[in-house]
Design an enzyme around this catalytic site. Sequence first.
Site: not given
Ligand code: AMP
Length: 189
Positions: A14, A89, A128, A134, A145
């Site tokens: 993404k 999400r 990654r 990260r 996740r």
């Molecule tokens: P990402 O970088 O999009 O993979 O997000 C990393 C982490 O941030 C996720 O595993 C969640 O813990 C949190 N997070 C990001 N976006 C959301 C969302 N829309 N709703 C809830 N938690 C989020």
Amino acid sequence: MLNIVIFGAPGSGKGTQSARIVEKYGLNHISTGDVLRAEIKNGTPLGTTAKGYIDNGQLIPDALMIDILASVFDSFKDSKGVIFDGFPRTIAQADALKAMLKERGQEVSVMLDLEVPEDELMTRLIKRGQESGRADDNEDTIKKRLVVYHSQTAPLIDWYKQDGTYCHINGLGSMDGIFSEICQAIDRL
Ligand code: AMP
């Protein structure tokens, strides 16, 4: 205005594809994960709350995410469009996004679902984690996740099919090939 939801499991590409869409179409980009990581880095109260959830592979509560999303969206002025990366999400977030856009005379133009097989997601995320450090890209947290993705996020596929905005993208292959499939979908709008 083009309002594009880029959707997919963790590791589906993404972020990578969003950057290219932003460059080609001149859109604003909201990555909720990036917003939260910036809050953590800056040591804000929101960052402290978010860290507990992120490190545990869980989602941040909907109410908090929805407020953050609306305030970032409203900070864009004279925008050609927005790409929503990592939001929604949950079904509650999808409902909230629809309502928020409607209040502003807008709607989601398309939801691009980047589909990637599970073993490939795992390989990409572990790589990654090794390259970027990260914190949530370690095997235990990745597994959590992916469970959260299947239980809370994947139901959005049917939600967007019903909304009439769903578009499947094959997320396996070369970055250029995937990007060209995405561009074809956007150019059809
Ligand atoms: P990402 O970088 O999009 O993979 O997000 C990393 C982490 O941030 C996720 O595993 C969640 O813990 C949190 N997070 C990001 N976006 C959301 C969302 N829309 N709703 C809830 N938690 C989020």
